[in-house]
Design a protein around this motif. Structure first.
Motif, PDB file in Angstrom:
ATOM      1  N   GLU A  94     -48.190 -38.570  91.417  1.00 19.19           N
ATOM      2  CA  GLU A  94     -46.861 -38.212  90.932  1.00 19.19           C
ATOM      3  C   GLU A  94     -46.865 -37.942  89.436  1.00 19.19           C
ATOM      4  OE1 GLU A  94     -43.988 -37.381  92.370  1.00 19.19           O
ATOM      5  OE2 GLU A  94     -45.236 -37.432  94.161  1.00 19.19           O
ATOM      6  N   ASN A  95     -47.641 -38.717  88.719  1.00 25.11           N
ATOM      7  CA  ASN A  95     -47.737 -38.517  87.272  1.00 25.11           C
ATOM      8  C   ASN A  95     -48.295 -37.136  86.970  1.00 25.11           C
ATOM      9  OD1 ASN A  95     -48.581 -38.719  84.442  1.00 25.11           O
ATOM     10  ND2 ASN A  95     -48.151 -40.898  84.672  1.00 25.11           N
ATOM     11  N   MET A  96     -49.312 -36.743  87.712  1.00 21.84           N
ATOM     12  CA  MET A  96     -49.904 -35.421  87.526  1.00 21.84           C
ATOM     13  C   MET A  96     -48.895 -34.329  87.862  1.00 21.84           C
ATOM     14  SD  MET A  96     -52.984 -35.368  86.350  1.00 21.84           S
ATOM     15  CE  MET A  96     -54.319 -36.518  86.004  1.00 21.84           C
ATOM     16  N   ARG A  97     -48.182 -34.540  88.951  1.00 28.19           N
ATOM     17  CA  ARG A  97     -47.245 -33.503  89.386  1.00 28.19           C
ATOM     18  C   ARG A  97     -46.086 -33.337  88.414  1.00 28.19           C
ATOM     19  NH1 ARG A  97     -47.190 -35.108  95.743  1.00 28.19           N
ATOM     20  NH2 ARG A  97     -48.873 -33.727  96.427  1.00 28.19           N
ATOM     21  N   THR A 124     -59.431 -40.970  86.874  1.00 25.86           N
ATOM     22  CA  THR A 124     -58.329 -40.483  87.702  1.00 25.86           C
ATOM     23  C   THR A 124     -58.735 -40.567  89.172  1.00 25.86           C
ATOM     24  OG1 THR A 124     -59.154 -38.210  87.483  1.00 25.86           O
ATOM     25  CG2 THR A 124     -57.431 -38.913  85.945  1.00 25.86           C
ATOM     26  N   THR A 125     -57.746 -40.741  90.036  1.00 28.07           N
ATOM     27  CA  THR A 125     -58.018 -40.886  91.470  1.00 28.07           C
ATOM     28  C   THR A 125     -58.407 -39.543  92.088  1.00 28.07           C
ATOM     29  OG1 THR A 125     -55.709 -40.486  92.079  1.00 28.07           O
ATOM     30  CG2 THR A 125     -56.356 -42.776  91.608  1.00 28.07           C
ATOM     31  N   GLN A 126     -59.031 -39.597  93.244  1.00 29.63           N
ATOM     32  CA  GLN A 126     -59.414 -38.375  93.951  1.00 29.63           C
ATOM     33  C   GLN A 126     -58.188 -37.559  94.342  1.00 29.63           C
ATOM     34  OE1 GLN A 126     -62.892 -37.368  95.024  1.00 29.63           O
ATOM     35  NE2 GLN A 126     -63.106 -38.636  93.193  1.00 29.63           N
ATOM     36  N   ASN A 127     -57.099 -38.227  94.729  1.00 30.99           N
ATOM     37  CA  ASN A 127     -55.874 -37.508  95.094  1.00 30.99           C
ATOM     38  C   ASN A 127     -55.288 -36.777  93.893  1.00 30.99           C
ATOM     39  OD1 ASN A 127     -55.989 -38.317  97.765  1.00 30.99           O
ATOM     40  ND2 ASN A 127     -54.714 -40.126  97.448  1.00 30.99           N
ATOM     41  N   ARG A 133     -56.476 -29.626  90.854  1.00 28.58           N
ATOM     42  CA  ARG A 133     -57.213 -28.415  91.222  1.00 28.58           C
ATOM     43  C   ARG A 133     -56.256 -27.260  91.513  1.00 28.58           C
ATOM     44  NH1 ARG A 133     -60.811 -28.676  96.566  1.00 28.58           N
ATOM     45  NH2 ARG A 133     -58.730 -29.082  97.371  1.00 28.58           N
ATOM     46  N   ASN A 134     -55.175 -27.542  92.215  1.00 25.99           N
ATOM     47  CA  ASN A 134     -54.193 -26.495  92.525  1.00 25.99           C
ATOM     48  C   ASN A 134     -53.477 -26.011  91.266  1.00 25.99           C
ATOM     49  OD1 ASN A 134     -54.753 -26.662  95.293  1.00 25.99           O
ATOM     50  ND2 ASN A 134     -53.266 -28.310  95.580  1.00 25.99           N
ATOM     51  N   MET A 135     -53.193 -26.938  90.368  1.00 34.51           N
ATOM     52  CA  MET A 135     -52.515 -26.563  89.125  1.00 34.51           C
ATOM     53  C   MET A 135     -53.382 -25.642  88.269  1.00 34.51           C
ATOM     54  SD  MET A 135     -50.626 -30.017  87.825  1.00 34.51           S
ATOM     55  CE  MET A 135     -49.629 -31.013  88.926  1.00 34.51           C
ATOM     56  N   MET A 136     -54.675 -25.903  88.252  1.00 32.85           N
ATOM     57  CA  MET A 136     -55.576 -25.069  87.456  1.00 32.85           C
ATOM     58  C   MET A 136     -55.528 -23.622  87.927  1.00 32.85           C
ATOM     59  SD  MET A 136     -58.797 -27.718  87.137  1.00 32.85           S
ATOM     60  CE  MET A 136     -59.829 -26.681  86.107  1.00 32.85           C
ATOM     61  N   LEU A 160     -64.826 -29.873  89.724  1.00 29.82           N
ATOM     62  CA  LEU A 160     -65.832 -29.736  88.672  1.00 29.82           C
ATOM     63  C   LEU A 160     -66.290 -28.290  88.525  1.00 29.82           C
ATOM     64  CD1 LEU A 160     -67.225 -31.749  86.736  1.00 29.82           C
ATOM     65  CD2 LEU A 160     -69.132 -31.824  88.343  1.00 29.82           C
ATOM     66  N   SER A 161     -66.349 -27.577  89.649  1.00 32.95           N
ATOM     67  CA  SER A 161     -66.814 -26.189  89.620  1.00 32.95           C
ATOM     68  C   SER A 161     -65.862 -25.269  88.861  1.00 32.95           C
ATOM     69  CB  SER A 161     -66.989 -25.673  91.052  1.00 32.95           C
ATOM     70  OG  SER A 161     -65.740 -25.621  91.726  1.00 32.95           O
ATOM     71  N   ARG A 162     -64.636 -25.719  88.621  1.00 30.42           N
ATOM     72  CA  ARG A 162     -63.652 -24.911  87.905  1.00 30.42           C
ATOM     73  C   ARG A 162     -63.739 -25.096  86.388  1.00 30.42           C
ATOM     74  NH1 ARG A 162     -61.996 -25.465  92.943  1.00 30.42           N
ATOM     75  NH2 ARG A 162     -60.494 -24.014  93.859  1.00 30.42           N
TER      76      ARG A 162
END
Length: 336
Positions: A94-97, A124-127, A133-136, A160-162
């Motif tokens: 939620e913090n990320m979102r 940071t957690t995997q979730n 990843r989507n935000m990037m 990581l690949s991004r």
């Protein structure tokens, strides 16, 4: 009162300027220790005022935070265009979102791009990483992510690949000594080379602790001679005892070392102030003399440490597991 308040702020600024670790922190990309190819890549990006998503990973004191700060300070023209976070605090989805997505929805104010700088990203957690990843992808035209961390293995591969990843290496002892001597000479401090060597030896690769210890032990422009026991932290002592166990596990000294070191570790863990287990894990994981079979156990127990009921018992279980792994390895291969 207003005059007193101004004087107070000025004194605080002067105090910050007197901290050697900040005063002598590299301010330019040219002052950072990097491979030539890496340095030239960053320089080209800064000249164009545009960067890809950047990730800096390496042991404590290797310069990753300094490098990230230089990139941020060079590219950002308005404080409203940068969002700084700490991965160990802001780990939730939620913090990320809410925080990150809300920041990226508006265009940059004065800078070419908005920057999200996340320190200790490996916590940071995997979730949360999956959301990021989507935000990037969704906000690629609007902003870039710059992250730093100790353990690249804790970041999921699709994320990581991004990033354009930089692996920061520990600075050599010789380089850190030269850096320390340069600071002491700049501050007109009288010093003994053996004392400088002792301090560097006990705190490398953490350059911040080297510089802070030098300043702490400087009185009236003279570096005091220090006793090794006065500067070695509990975390460093415990790490040293474990490394010695691993060194002697395949030698005739094994039993004597175990009988001596394990009780010492228990005694250090039982002190009133609990040691910083996270720091011990970091010291061990990046220790150049710790064998791979021991680092595997360190990594395994570190990943589970935050969820353990009794930290000291969890840590001792790791030590006994390291000892068992060393004996098994030695019995199978006859060497460390």
């Amino acid at each position: 009162k207003q005059k007193e308040l101004i004087m107070l702020f000025e004194s605080n600024d002067n105090l910050l300027n007197q901290l050697w670790v900040e005063k002598y922190r590299p301010r330019s990309i040219n002052d950072v220790v990097l491979h030539d190819e890496q340095k030239q890549f960053i320089i080209r990006c800064l000249e164009k005022q545009e960067v890809p998503h950047l990730a800096f990973f390496g042991p404590p004191g290797s310069g990753k935070t300094t490098l990230a700060r230089i990139v941020v300070e060079t590219l950002i023209k308005n404080d409203m265009d940068v969002l700084q976070m700490n991965g160990s605090d802001s780990t939730g989805v939620e913090n990320m979102r809410t925080t990150v997505q809300g920041f990226l929805k508006s265009p940059p104010y004065q800078s070419k791009l908005k920057l999200i700088y996340i320190d200790e990203f490996d916590y940071t957690t995997q979730n949360a990483q999956a959301v990021l990843r989507n935000m990037m992808e969704n906000y690629a035209d609007n902003g870039r992510f710059i992250v730093t961390g100790n353990y690249m293995s804790k970041v999921m591969d699709p994320l990581l690949s991004r990033f354009t990843v930089f692996e920061m290496k520990s600075l050599s002892k010789e380089f850190v000594i030269q850096y320390a001597v340069k600071i002491l000479k700049s501050e007109n401090v009288e010093f003994d080379s053996n004392t400088v060597d002792l301090i560097v030896q006990n705190f490398i690769p953490d350059v911040r602790k080297v510089i802070n210890t030098l300043q702490k032990n400087t009185v009236s422009n003279k570096l005091k001679k220090v006793d090794v026991n006065s500067i070695v932290s509990t975390e460093k002592k415990i790490s040293g005892l474990i490394v010695q166990i691993c060194d002697d596990i395949s030698t005739p000294k094994r039993d004597a070392t175990l009988n001596q070191n394990v009780p010492q570790i228990l005694e250090l863990l039982s002190k009133e102030s609990e040691p910083d287990y996270r720091q011990i894990y970091q010291i061990l994981f990046f220790h150049d003399k710790l064998p791979t079979w021991a680092k595997i156990k360190v990594n395994q127990y570190q990943n589970l440490h935050s969820s353990c009921a009794l930290p000291s018992a969890h840590f001792m279980a790791m030590i006994y597991d390291i000892i068992q792994s060393g004996m098994t390895f030695y019995n199978m291969f006859g060497k460390k």
